[in-house]
Design an enzyme around this catalytic site. Structure first.
Site, PDB file in Angstrom:
ATOM      1  N   SER A  97       0.832  -1.209   0.000  1.00 52.35           N
ATOM      2  CA  SER A  97       0.000   0.000   0.000  1.00 52.35           C
ATOM      3  C   SER A  97       0.868   1.262   0.000  1.00 52.35           C
ATOM      4  CB  SER A  97      -0.952  -0.030   1.192  1.00 52.35           C
ATOM      5  OG  SER A  97      -1.852   1.037   1.125  1.00 52.35           O
ATOM      6  N   ASP A 236      -3.924   6.097  -2.968  1.00 54.77           N
ATOM      7  CA  ASP A 236      -2.686   5.480  -2.508  1.00 54.77           C
ATOM      8  C   ASP A 236      -2.265   4.423  -3.535  1.00 54.77           C
ATOM      9  OD1 ASP A 236      -4.653   3.615  -1.965  1.00 54.77           O
ATOM     10  OD2 ASP A 236      -4.079   3.264   0.116  1.00 54.77           O
ATOM     11  N   ASP A 240      -6.970   1.347  -2.754  1.00 49.78           N
ATOM     12  CA  ASP A 240      -8.171   0.980  -2.003  1.00 49.78           C
ATOM     13  C   ASP A 240      -8.696   2.159  -1.187  1.00 49.78           C
ATOM     14  OD1 ASP A 240      -6.090   0.954  -0.185  1.00 49.78           O
ATOM     15  OD2 ASP A 240      -6.615  -0.965   0.733  1.00 49.78           O
TER      16      ASP A 240
END
Length: 451
Positions: A97, A236, A240
């Site tokens: 992430s 990001d 998500d």
């Protein structure tokens, strides 16, 4: 064996010392042996180490007897979508992430894209990894699976295409994976996209994409102003989460987006339950009730929100941290559905985004989340409860401490991972009161920390 990459909700660690192909292969074997999965989706993000780790993971899955369906370079929500849409036994996304560039990790789900976290299987997988393995009698097979077309069709099902009008929208993928989806959606929408940091690039030439950090917002805000766009959106790395900027380039706190999306979604569904976190609530409660919905409070964190959504069969769930969950998306979070709904709202209302948000900020001004390093968080939170609880209208402990008065409220909660306490304060249409109470609480916390 270093297993420090296993966290509460997922895996994250530095490559190669905390996560590497050898460990990834063993994680694949342990996943199959622990879950019994026979058909597993594998996808990976734009990080430079992701293809190699995904390959090793797939080798481990197949050695343990599972068939691997490789969906390639994608976002986390592609794995959620593919796992539920194609009826797979599970899915694993290789991603870290918004962690630093030299990190990687994994997010795991089971059937119907139910999250696998430390309280429902992730620790079992971790504990299995160091033990000896034997190859399964039948090796799993490998095949690639094309997901983008059915996924884009699914996304477009959330909006009324006939109500859309030409809009100019700034999209900042942060050199993550979101640009691939924007390119796939573009031909179906009447929008003009101004693309910023658009190309996937695991070197992250413009920094790791994490728009929640104020220093990462300028490129999106400046492009909105330069191109006179209706709004800006930034994601990001594994997209998500999505973040919004209005037509003035102002960053919009995620809290107000939750209310806006709840209202927009309930208009479509004609009612239903909406899950929200306890940090800031009044704006969401107000809008959900006005739109004929039923608000339900849940502990913060994706595993808790997703489970509560299933329990309540909620149509939508939102966290102020920019995670938005949808019943028809296997109760999972998506960074694409939210901006489509907001764009639809702009087209239908004819109002600028700032006007939709200004009224809500005025009605319920909020501090935004403020973090303080505290030596003994439980002690300080207990003391704050004793000080403020006496005159309170309501107190709850759904997540940390929430204290409510007639005209203001606050939530104080501990971080799961560091000695930090997170404070959120809001008031009813009184900016000065909100600021005064925020300063008062921070002073009280500092005093208690020194005591």
């Amino acid at each position: 064996m270093d297993l420090s990459c296993f966290k509460a909700y997922d895996l994250r660690g530095r490559v190669p010392d905390q996560l590497n192909p050898n460990l990834a292969e063993r994680i694949g074997r342990a996943y199959v042996e622990t879950t019994g999965a026979r058909k597993v989706i594998v996808g990976y993000d734009i990080r430079l180490s992701s293809p190699e780790i995904a390959d090793a993971l797939s080798s481990g899955l197949m050695a343990a007897g599972a068939d691997v369906y490789d969906i390639g370079l994608c976002g986390t929500e592609h794995v959620y979508f593919a796992t539920s849409h194609f009826g797979m036994d599970g899915g694993i996304m290789v991603t870290a992430s918004h962690n630093p560039r030299d990190h990687n990790g994994m997010k795991m789900v089971g059937p119907e894209s139910r999250p696998i976290s430390s309280d429902n299987g992730l620790n079992d997988i971790r504990d299995r990894v160091p033990e000896p393995f034997e190859d399964a009698p039948r090796q799993g097979k490998y095949e690639t699976l094309e997901v983008m077309a059915p996924y884009v069709d699914h996304l477009l099902g959330y909006i009324d295409a006939g109500s859309l009008k030409p809009l100019k929208i700034v999209v900042n993928a942060g050199n993550g994976g979101a640009g691939l989806v924007i390119d796939a959606l573009e031909q179906h929408l009447p929008f003009e996209f101004i693309k910023v940091h658009h190309e996937p690039d695991g070197h992250f030439p413009n920094g790791v994409p994490n728009p929640i950090l104020p220093e990462n917002r300028a490129a999106t805000a400046e492009a909105v102003l330069e191109h006179k766009a209706a709004m800006g959106i930034a994601w990001d790395g594994d997209f998500d989460r999505c973040f919004f900027f209005d037509e003035t380039g102002r960053f919009i706190e995620g809290y107000y987006i939750v209310g806006l999306l709840a209202d927009q979604f309930l208009r479509k569904t004609g009612g239903g339950k909406v899950i929200h976190d306890p940090r800031l609530t009044w704006n969401t409660l107000d809008l959900v009730k006005a739109a004929g919905g039923e608000p339900v409070e849940s502990k913060t964190g994706h595993a808790f929100i997703k489970q509560r959504m299933r329990d309540e069969d909620a149509v939508y769930g939102g966290e102020m941290s920019a995670h938005h969950y949808f019943r028809d998306f296997a109760y999972c979070d998506s960074g694409m559905i939210p901006w489509l709904l907001v764009a639809e709202r702009l087209c239908q209302s004819g109002q600028p985004l700032s006007s939709l948000i200004d009224a809500r900020i005025e009605a319920y001004p909020a501090s935004g989340e403020i973090n303080r390093t505290i030596d003994n968080p439980p002690k300080v939170i207990q003391a704050i409860e004793e000080i403020y609880g006496a005159g309170a209208k309501a107190i709850n402990h759904v997540d940390g401490l929430s204290v409510e008065f007639d005209d203001w409220r606050f939530n104080l909660r501990m971080s799961n991972t560091e000695p930090v306490v997170r404070l959120n304060v809001e008031s009813r249409a009184d900016q000065a009161l909100m600021e005064e109470k925020t300063a008062e609480l921070l002073n009280e916390m500092d005093r208690l920390n020194r005591a």
